[in-house]
Design an enzyme around this catalytic site. Structure first.
Site, PDB file in Angstrom:
ATOM      1  N   TRP A  35       0.851  -1.193   0.000  1.00  0.00           N
ATOM      2  CA  TRP A  35       0.000   0.000   0.000  1.00  0.00           C
ATOM      3  C   TRP A  35       0.887   1.244   0.000  1.00  0.00           C
ATOM      4  CZ3 TRP A  35      -2.175   2.712   4.798  1.00  0.00           C
ATOM      5  CH2 TRP A  35      -3.058   3.737   4.419  1.00  0.00           C
ATOM      6  N   ASP A  59       1.472  -8.760  -0.445  1.00  0.00           N
ATOM      7  CA  ASP A  59       0.097  -8.274  -0.336  1.00  0.00           C
ATOM      8  C   ASP A  59      -0.082  -7.027  -1.201  1.00  0.00           C
ATOM      9  OD1 ASP A  59      -2.517  -8.281   1.595  1.00  0.00           O
ATOM     10  OD2 ASP A  59      -1.886  -6.227   1.168  1.00  0.00           O
ATOM     11  N   TYR A  64      -4.535  -0.271  -5.015  1.00  0.00           N
ATOM     12  CA  TYR A  64      -3.176   0.264  -4.869  1.00  0.00           C
ATOM     13  C   TYR A  64      -2.591   0.695  -6.214  1.00  0.00           C
ATOM     14  CZ  TYR A  64      -3.334  -2.233  -0.354  1.00  0.00           C
ATOM     15  OH  TYR A  64      -3.679  -2.712   0.888  1.00  0.00           O
ATOM     16  N   LYS A  89      -6.975  -7.698  -3.654  1.00  0.00           N
ATOM     17  CA  LYS A  89      -8.274  -7.353  -3.061  1.00  0.00           C
ATOM     18  C   LYS A  89      -9.203  -6.710  -4.081  1.00  0.00           C
ATOM     19  CE  LYS A  89      -5.587  -6.089   1.024  1.00  0.00           C
ATOM     20  NZ  LYS A  89      -4.315  -5.803   0.300  1.00  0.00           N
ATOM     21  N   HIS A 122     -12.207  -5.694  -0.075  1.00  0.00           N
ATOM     22  CA  HIS A 122     -11.379  -4.668   0.563  1.00  0.00           C
ATOM     23  C   HIS A 122     -12.119  -3.907   1.668  1.00  0.00           C
ATOM     24  CE1 HIS A 122      -7.619  -2.115  -0.568  1.00  0.00           C
ATOM     25  NE2 HIS A 122      -7.798  -2.166   0.735  1.00  0.00           N
ATOM     26  N   SER A 159     -11.605  -7.680   4.401  1.00  0.00           N
ATOM     27  CA  SER A 159     -10.741  -6.668   4.991  1.00  0.00           C
ATOM     28  C   SER A 159     -11.614  -5.551   5.551  1.00  0.00           C
ATOM     29  CB  SER A 159      -9.779  -6.117   3.929  1.00  0.00           C
ATOM     30  OG  SER A 159      -8.906  -5.157   4.461  1.00  0.00           O
TER      31      SER A 159
END
Length: 294
Positions: A35, A59, A64, A89, A122, A159
């Site tokens: 991220w 990840d 992103y 995600k 997400h 998430s």
């Protein structure tokens, strides 16, 4: 009771040690977060450096904007795909059965992969679907269950979900989420969410485990780090492991990428764990997923 050297029934020795998800999938106990790593050279070189340093869990997310760079770094690393654990995600605009299928195919294409090891929703309650988030999440999850059954996602999860979001999802889910990735660090332990995750055999993954750097402003942390001859980052990541969380540290600097992996040769004692637990609110807190404006 704090978990020390023995975590999840295993003795942790390094980045290739794993937790076991509810479906039996093995997931490395530390992941490399991407991220805020910009697409292009920055994300590419960061992931390449992480893989070189021994990370085997990467990840990313559609939001992103760096899936292509992450995929290229994986390809160029020379690391065998079967030895990697890759997460991405689903973004907020792509909730719903058909939209999720298209978005997932796009992510696989950008990553250059035939499958991902973990696919997550997400956020549970995007602005776009705020009036009917529960129904749309159920539709989205149906598509994700299909990815899982087809072997395109070895595990599926969520998430930023709170207990009421998970309760709603479980009303119609055939397969329970295996992971809940949440903002989780000494500043915000999210005890209610973590307890729910534990009770439902859902692994708590910790994004922003260092509070996006804000944790370093806490003076008491410097003293604890000096005691163990470790950096503040290493102490906080070790704290995360000793709670049974899975931290996802992010950096674009090779020296910090390496240092963040050097957390397996010491243990925090219970007094220091309690001190660090007491840092609540000193480095930010999780956003309310029912009030985010995206």
């Amino acid at each position: 009771m704090y978990l020390l050297k023995e975590i999840g029934g295993i003795i942790l020795a390094g980045l290739t040690d794993t937790y076991t998800l509810s479906n039996g999938t093995k997931i490395p106990v530390v992941g490399f977060g991407t991220w805020q790593s910009e697409d292009g050279d920055e994300a590419y070189h960061a992931v390449l450096a992480a893989l070189k340093a021994g990370y085997r869990h990467i990840d990313t997310a559609a939001a992103y904007g760096n899936e292509e760079s992450v995929g290229k770094a994986i390809e160029d690393s020379g690391v065998d795909r079967k030895d990697l654990f890759v997460t991405t995600k689903l973004w907020n605009d792509d909730h719903g059965y058909e939209a999720a299928k298209l978005a997932f195919a796009t992510s696989l294409s950008k990553l250059g992969l035939d499958y991902v090891d973990l696919y997550l929703i997400h956020w549970p309650n995007p602005v776009k679907f705020r009036s009917n988030w529960k129904e749309v999440n159920a539709q989205t999850w149906k598509a994700m269950e299909e990815f899982y059954k087809a072997g395109q996602a070895k595990a599926i999860g969520v998430s930023n979900f709170r207990p009421h979001h998970l309760d709603a999802l479980l009303e119609t889910a055939e397969i329970a989420p295996m992971v809940n990735q949440i903002f989780l660090n000494p500043s915000d332990l999210q005890p209610g969410v973590v307890e729910y995750n534990n009770d439902h055999d859902i692994l708590s993954e910790a994004y922003s485990p260092l509070g996006t750097g804000s944790i370093f402003k806490i003076p008491a942390l410097k003293d604890i780090a000096a005691k163990y001859n470790k950096s503040e980052a290493q102490v906080v990541l070790r704290w995360s492991l000793q709670h049974g969380f899975l931290p996802l540290p992010k950096s674009v600097h090779e020296e910090y990428i390496k240092a963040n992996a050097d957390i397996f040769d010491f243990e925090l004692d219970q007094a220091d764990m309690k001190t660090i637990d007491g840092f609540k609110g000193q480095a930010g807190s999780a956003m309310d997923p029912d009030e985010v404006n995206f």
